[in-house]
Design an enzyme around this catalytic site. Structure first.
Site, PDB file in Angstrom:
ATOM      1  CE  LYS A 194     -65.090  32.312 -62.354  1.00 40.43           C
ATOM      2  NZ  LYS A 194     -66.163  33.264 -62.010  1.00 40.43           N
ATOM      3  CE  LYS A 243     -72.247  35.008 -64.491  1.00 34.56           C
ATOM      4  NZ  LYS A 243     -71.372  34.569 -63.381  1.00 34.56           N
ATOM      5  CG  HIS A 258     -65.006  20.700 -71.517  1.00 36.50           C
ATOM      6  ND1 HIS A 258     -65.517  21.936 -71.197  1.00 36.50           N
ATOM      7  CD2 HIS A 258     -64.237  20.326 -70.461  1.00 36.50           C
ATOM      8  CE1 HIS A 258     -65.076  22.287 -70.006  1.00 36.50           C
ATOM      9  NE2 HIS A 258     -64.303  21.333 -69.538  1.00 36.50           N
ATOM     10  CB  SER A 317     -72.643  25.945 -57.137  1.00 34.25           C
ATOM     11  OG  SER A 317     -73.341  27.127 -56.850  1.00 34.25           O
TER      12      SER A 317
HETATM   13  P1  NAD Z   1     -74.205  41.828 -55.587  1.00 32.14           P
HETATM   14  O1  NAD Z   1     -75.297  42.325 -56.442  1.00 32.14           O
HETATM   15  O2  NAD Z   1     -74.546  41.040 -54.370  1.00 32.14           O
HETATM   16  O3  NAD Z   1     -73.282  43.052 -55.082  1.00 32.14           O
HETATM   17  C1  NAD Z   1     -72.647  43.960 -55.909  1.00 32.14           C
HETATM   18  C2  NAD Z   1     -72.324  45.197 -55.069  1.00 32.14           C
HETATM   19  O4  NAD Z   1     -71.534  46.086 -55.846  1.00 32.14           O
HETATM   20  C3  NAD Z   1     -73.589  45.952 -54.626  1.00 32.14           C
HETATM   21  O5  NAD Z   1     -73.484  46.267 -53.254  1.00 32.14           O
HETATM   22  C4  NAD Z   1     -73.539  47.214 -55.507  1.00 32.14           C
HETATM   23  O6  NAD Z   1     -74.161  48.342 -54.900  1.00 32.14           O
HETATM   24  C5  NAD Z   1     -72.035  47.408 -55.652  1.00 32.14           C
HETATM   25  N1  NAD Z   1     -71.649  48.236 -56.799  1.00 32.14           N
HETATM   26  C6  NAD Z   1     -72.212  48.308 -58.032  1.00 32.14           C
HETATM   27  N2  NAD Z   1     -71.547  49.197 -58.807  1.00 32.14           N
HETATM   28  C7  NAD Z   1     -70.541  49.681 -58.028  1.00 32.14           C
HETATM   29  C8  NAD Z   1     -69.517  50.632 -58.239  1.00 32.14           C
HETATM   30  N3  NAD Z   1     -69.360  51.255 -59.407  1.00 32.14           N
HETATM   31  N4  NAD Z   1     -68.658  50.874 -57.210  1.00 32.14           N
HETATM   32  C9  NAD Z   1     -68.771  50.258 -56.020  1.00 32.14           C
HETATM   33  N5  NAD Z   1     -69.743  49.360 -55.758  1.00 32.14           N
HETATM   34  C10 NAD Z   1     -70.609  49.085 -56.753  1.00 32.14           C
HETATM   35  O7  NAD Z   1     -73.236  41.023 -56.555  1.00 32.14           O
HETATM   36  P2  NAD Z   1     -72.204  39.881 -56.176  1.00 32.14           P
HETATM   37  O8  NAD Z   1     -72.908  38.585 -56.288  1.00 32.14           O
HETATM   38  O9  NAD Z   1     -71.492  40.258 -54.927  1.00 32.14           O
HETATM   39  O10 NAD Z   1     -71.209  39.961 -57.420  1.00 32.14           O
HETATM   40  C11 NAD Z   1     -70.103  40.871 -57.458  1.00 32.14           C
HETATM   41  C12 NAD Z   1     -69.086  40.395 -58.482  1.00 32.14           C
HETATM   42  O11 NAD Z   1     -68.645  39.075 -58.114  1.00 32.14           O
HETATM   43  C13 NAD Z   1     -69.612  40.261 -59.914  1.00 32.14           C
HETATM   44  O12 NAD Z   1     -68.556  40.536 -60.807  1.00 32.14           O
HETATM   45  C14 NAD Z   1     -69.979  38.788 -60.013  1.00 32.14           C
HETATM   46  O13 NAD Z   1     -69.989  38.301 -61.349  1.00 32.14           O
HETATM   47  C15 NAD Z   1     -68.859  38.169 -59.215  1.00 32.14           C
HETATM   48  N6  NAD Z   1     -69.134  36.829 -58.700  1.00 32.14           N
HETATM   49  C16 NAD Z   1     -70.212  36.568 -57.922  1.00 32.14           C
HETATM   50  C17 NAD Z   1     -70.428  35.280 -57.437  1.00 32.14           C
HETATM   51  C18 NAD Z   1     -71.546  34.939 -56.493  1.00 32.14           C
HETATM   52  O14 NAD Z   1     -71.554  33.795 -55.970  1.00 32.14           O
HETATM   53  N7  NAD Z   1     -72.474  35.839 -56.204  1.00 32.14           N
HETATM   54  C19 NAD Z   1     -69.548  34.252 -57.808  1.00 32.14           C
HETATM   55  C20 NAD Z   1     -68.452  34.545 -58.605  1.00 32.14           C
HETATM   56  C21 NAD Z   1     -68.251  35.842 -59.038  1.00 32.14           C
END
Ligand code: NAD
Length: 467
Positions: free
Chosen positions: A93, A105, A64, A360
């Site tokens: 979002k 994604k 869209h 972004s």
């Molecule tokens: P990342 O890879 O930088 O960090 C994820 C962290 O979670 C790591 O430190 C990992 O060791 C830890 N982890 C994994 N499994 C775990 C568990 N069972 N218990 C505790 N810790 C655990 O990832 P991120 O970019 O920080 O993304 C985290 C979440 O945020 C995801 O759901 C992602 O989709 C969402 N998100 C990220 C962004 C972004 O800009 N990076 C934007 C929007 C949403």
């Protein structure tokens, strides 16, 4: 994970919200479905000479608005259902925070730590090539960014690969979350966590809502527990602490720790780097289960790791009154219902972690305009403010210190502008959804979906259905 149907959960939340709108079923179905689902497999030559087949996806949920936008995830759990769910969340979002993109994604099914840096580079470049072949990447088509398991480094490889095949002057805008020298923007790395902070602060500043929860208003003095100290979790924790909250519990893959005295974030990060674990840090209470963190006493729980973390196994034991969904899909629909009954305020992922896509968007605009924000006006603005101060000094017969002059008169830099744009967006969007929540007497997640559905539906209605 296998029995967890992430896309269905998103659609259940959508359907509930849709019942508060008057759009026809067909239009709602069109909003819900994923427009394009691209599944790729390709060979990787491993460092030891063997060949391995790598599997990945890119899903464009909604056209869209174009380009579509969404991160790329590297994780062993990646599957088509997960990527579809995450792509659809991106559409909602973007609508909620008024960012003019459709949702998308990407995901590659690998555990990062199983591969060398060179192998990760080869996987990233080949995956990008596969996206290019089908026009699943480009400044006007589809623009990836980092997500779980990826960083600015992968974005730099994506951009470089894109450039090999495109002499387009706007190539830099084909991916965001890039390192600064590659056309990135100041503030993108911390943007999602910083947005989480702005969102939680805004929720806590609402006196009436806090009273309903039995909490004092304001972030100052509130305790929180957090799961996941990656990009989003680390920055969310950092800014919540700077904003006056106290971090009393932390969970990482290996387990969780808890201390009512408060946990020093930087020191804990150092400790984990040295010891490979957070457990036994300073002799604080340690638990081998990561999700134990939710059972510990705190005002706010911040899931910042992955989906499906607050579920039927722990939903009844959750202590926090505010669930701040920094991760995507951390709370199952079933857990959401129970927490709602328990009187919790759930600040939903569709709103709370939108800071990443907001900044972004700023990065994409910067790349298309080929000029850093603030570059043209900063010195001019500063000069004008300084002249005003000089006039005030003369008429009031007073003198400002250099520090005061700097505080009042400095022109806005790129980081100032990004931060201000992010703060404004998060505050406005919170108040929009909170108003809808009150208007319909619903929860914040449903309100966020109502808001998104209305914004997407109106575009479909105005543009009509082609042909
Ligand atoms: P990342 O890879 O930088 O960090 C994820 C962290 O979670 C790591 O430190 C990992 O060791 C830890 N982890 C994994 N499994 C775990 C568990 N069972 N218990 C505790 N810790 C655990 O990832 P991120 O970019 O920080 O993304 C985290 C979440 O945020 C995801 O759901 C992602 O989709 C969402 N998100 C990220 C962004 C972004 O800009 N990076 C934007 C929007 C949403």
């Amino acid at each position: 994970m296998s029995s967890f149907e992430f896309f269905k959960q998103v659609n259940d939340a959508f359907d509930l919200a849709a019942s508060y709108t008057k759009y026809e079923r067909g239009l709602l179905d069109q909003i819900k479905v994923c427009n394009n689902v691209y599944h790729v497999t390709f060979p990787l030559r491993r460092d030891d000479g063997t060949i391995e087949v790598i599997e990945g996806w890119r899903v464009q949920h909604s056209h869209h608005k174009e380009p579509t936008k969404g991160g790329i995830r590297y994780s062993r759990n990646v599957n088509e259902d997960e990527v579809k769910a995450l792509a659809s969340l991106m559409t909602y979002k973007c609508a909620i925070v008024n960012v003019p993109f459709g949702g998308a994604k990407g995901g590659v099914c690998i555990r990062r730590s199983d591969y060398s840096r060179n192998e990760i580079e080869r996987i990233t470049r080949r995956y990008t090539y596969e996206l290019l072949r089908k026009e699943f990447i480009g400044p006007g088509y589809d623009v990836p960014a980092p997500d779980y398991g990826t960083t600015g480094q992968e974005m730099a490889w994506i951009l470089d690969t894109y450039r090999q095949f495109n002499k387009d002057i706007n190539s830099d805008a084909s991916v965001t979350g890039k390192p600064l020298p590659q056309g990135g923007i100041r503030g993108r790395t911390e943007a999602t966590g910083r947005g989480v902070y702005f969102g939680v602060r805004e929720a806590c500043n609402n006196k009436e809502d806090m009273k309903e929860l039995g909490l004092e208003h304001g972030l100052e003095g509130k305790t929180f527990v957090i799961q996941g100290l990656g990009n989003v979790g680390y920055h969310a924790a950092k800014y919540l602490i700077e904003g006056g909250a106290k971090m009393v519990g932390v969970a990482e893959r290996e387990g969780s720790i808890y201390s009512t005295d408060g946990i020093n974030l930087e020191d804990l990060m150092e400790y984990r780097k040295r010891n490979g674990t957070i457990l036994d840090y300073k002799g604080y209470d340690s638990y081998e289960a990561s999700d134990k963190v939710y059972e510990l006493e705190a005002d706010i729980a911040v899931p910042a790791a992955l989906e499906n973390q607050i579920n039927k196994n722990n939903m009844e034991k959750i202590k926090a009154k505010i669930i701040a969904e920094a991760a995507n899909g951390p709370t199952t629909s079933e857990a959401h219902k129970i927490l709602k009954k328990q009187g919790c305020l759930i600040i939903p992922d569709t709103y709370l972690n939108a800071g990443g896509v907001v900044v972004s968007y700023f990065e994409w605009l910067k790349n298309l305009s080929h000029v850093r924000f603030g570059r043209l006006g900063r010195r001019f603005e500063e000069g004008s403010y300084r002249r005003i101060l000089e006039v005030i000094e003369e008429y009031a017969n007073t003198h400002f210190t250099d520090e005061e002059k700097y505080q009042i008169a400095h022109g806005a830099s790129e980081s100032d502008l990004v931060d201000s744009g992010l703060e404004e967006t998060m505050i406005d969007a919170y108040n929009d959804i909170n108003e809808i929540r009150k208007q319909y007497d619903i929860d914040l997640r449903t309100a966020a979906f109502v808001n998104a559905i209305k914004k997407v539906a109106i575009i479909y209605e105005q543009m009509g259905i082609f042909p």
